[in-house]
Design an enzyme around this catalytic site. Structure first.
Site, short mmCIF file in Angstrom:
data_model
loop_
_atom_site.label_atom_id
_atom_site.label_comp_id
_atom_site.label_asym_id
_atom_site.label_seq_id
_atom_site.Cartn_x
_atom_site.Cartn_y
_atom_site.Cartn_z
N SER A 238 1.54 -31.44 14.87
CA SER A 238 0.94 -31.24 13.56
C SER A 238 1.85 -30.33 12.74
CB SER A 238 -0.45 -30.61 13.73
OG SER A 238 -1.05 -30.37 12.48
N CYS A 239 1.59 -30.25 11.44
CA CYS A 239 2.35 -29.33 10.57
C CYS A 239 1.51 -29.13 9.31
CB CYS A 239 3.73 -29.89 10.27
SG CYS A 239 3.74 -31.52 9.48
N GLY A 240 2.13 -29.12 8.14
CA GLY A 240 1.37 -29.01 6.91
C GLY A 240 0.80 -30.34 6.46
N GLY A 242 2.26 -33.62 7.96
CA GLY A 242 2.75 -34.71 8.79
C GLY A 242 4.23 -34.99 8.66
N TRP A 267 -2.46 -30.06 8.96
CA TRP A 267 -3.33 -28.98 8.52
C TRP A 267 -3.90 -29.22 7.12
CZ3 TRP A 267 -6.58 -25.82 10.24
CH2 TRP A 267 -7.12 -24.83 9.41
#
Length: 391
Positions: A238-240, A242, A267
């Site tokens: 995951s990240c901000g 994708g 996220w």
């Protein structure tokens, strides 16, 4: 000359320069601006014959509420064909920020069943550093390709999948955001998006896999993953939004990991859809947010917090987090407060030293007005008991 096989998911600029005239080679420029950049900024130069892979508009569902959302199979197939991509093409994807958005394009192709794709290690900056030629960007106007997409369900996961993962702890969620964002120590770059983490997730900032804009050695990357992995659980990145989660996927594949997927909304989606006033959402608090909530509870043992007590809490979190946690605390009754504190302590694995520091923080708050009265003694002992039981 034709290319027949990629041995790794990355290629060097030297390899690309040597093979640039292969008849089945297609070079894709997947550059996008970062959230903090002016979206009108552009780089007019590209690697010769590169075709622009428009992640934001052509290869995302622009009708979706969140950025760079996974496209439909038909959309991806059609847009890939429009770039002249064939089933026998070999793709090299790069971006203008070393390694940033190009792994997202690489992973999208893999998620639609296409394996003949690699990321250019170091991207456009490495190409320029090697003094290789550049050309002006042009819109692709060549022949339509015959690319066929076949969705690989295992490559991407979505909100409902992550909800199940959070509940059952079947996967290891690894977050590619910076440590400061992961810990809630700096705000999210997207306006209005709250800080927080997916419950039980671990943090490997994607930049940790890079050195001077290129991927670290396979052994170094493997060591980085081994520091956070639990048993043999499948990995979800995951990240901000994708994008940089795919950098972790690239590093994982390079080092031999197989059982992994990327959380498409990351996220931005999770932090938006989980209501922070929901009892289940307390699992998304960072430790700093949990500490602030506990300190608000302690400060209100005499029904209102003083300015000195507020200053103690503000020394632990930034103003945005202070206000967010304060608003939530004020909306909760006493039972809800206790339940949220218990659930928060169960979610975060506090060490003995962490607990000792938390108790010190509570005492510092109680002493902020110069005395530690009888009511505060009772509340402190009560908090200490329920926190120890929940931790």
């Amino acid at each position: 000359m034709v290319i027949t096989k990629f041995h790794k998911p990355i290629v060097s600029v030297e390899w690309l320069h040597k093979n640039k005239d292969a008849t089945n080679l297609v070079i894709l420029d997947a550059s996008i601006p970062k959230v903090t950049e002016n979206t009108n900024s552009t780089n007019d130069l590209c690697i010769p014959k590169a075709r622009f892979f428009d992640l934001k508009n052509k290869f995302s569902d622009t009708a979706a509420p969140f950025p760079t959302t996974y496209p439909t199979q038909d959309q991806f197939e059609s847009e890939a064909r429009n770039l002249g991509i064939n089933n026998n093409s070999f793709l090299v994807v790069y971006d203008d920020k070393d390694i940033y958005s190009s792994p997202r394009a690489w992973w999208l192709f893999k998620s639609f069943g296409f394996e003949n794709v690699a990321v250019l290690d170091g991207g456009l900056p490495a190409w320029i550093e090697a003094f290789y030629p550049l050309s002006k960007k042009e819109v692709y106007q060549g022949a339509i390709g015959n690319f066929t997409a076949k969705k690989n369900q295992d490559c991407m996961c979505f909100f409902d999948d992550v909800q199940k993962i959070v509940k059952n702890r079947t996967h290891q969620v690894i977050d590619a955001r910076s440590q400061a964002r992961f810990m809630g120590q700096e705000p999210e770059p997207r306006e209005g998006l709250r800080s927080g983490t997916i419950p039980n997730s671990k943090n490997i900032p994607f930049q940790n896999l890079l050195v001077n804009g290129r991927l670290k050695s396979e052994n170094e990357i493997r060591d980085i993953f081994q520091e956070v992995l639990e048993d043999d659980k499948p990995m979800v990145f995951s990240c901000g939004s994708g994008i940089t989660a795919c950098v972790l996927a690239l590093g994982a594949e390079l080092t031999g990991y197989k059982n992994m997927s990327v959380y498409d909304g990351s996220w931005t989606e999770y932090g938006s859809l989980i209501n922070n006033n929901d009892m289940d959402a307390v699992q998304n608090w960072s430790k700093k947010e949990l500490v602030a909530y506990i300190l608000f509870y302690a400060a209100n043992s005499n029904l209102s917090e003083t300015n000195k007590e507020r200053n103690v809490i503000l020394s632990k979190v930034d103003m945005n987090t202070f206000q967010m946690v304060y608003d939530e605390f004020k909306a909760d009754n006493d039972y809800q407060c206790i339940q949220k504190i218990i659930q928060g302590m169960e979610t975060h694995k506090y060490s003995k030293s962490d607990l000792n520091q938390l108790f010190v923080d509570i005492k510092v708050l109680f002493f902020a007005d110069g005395e530690f009265d009888q009511v505060e003694h009772v509340v402190f002992n009560w908090l200490k008991r329920i926190i120890n039981e929940a931790a």
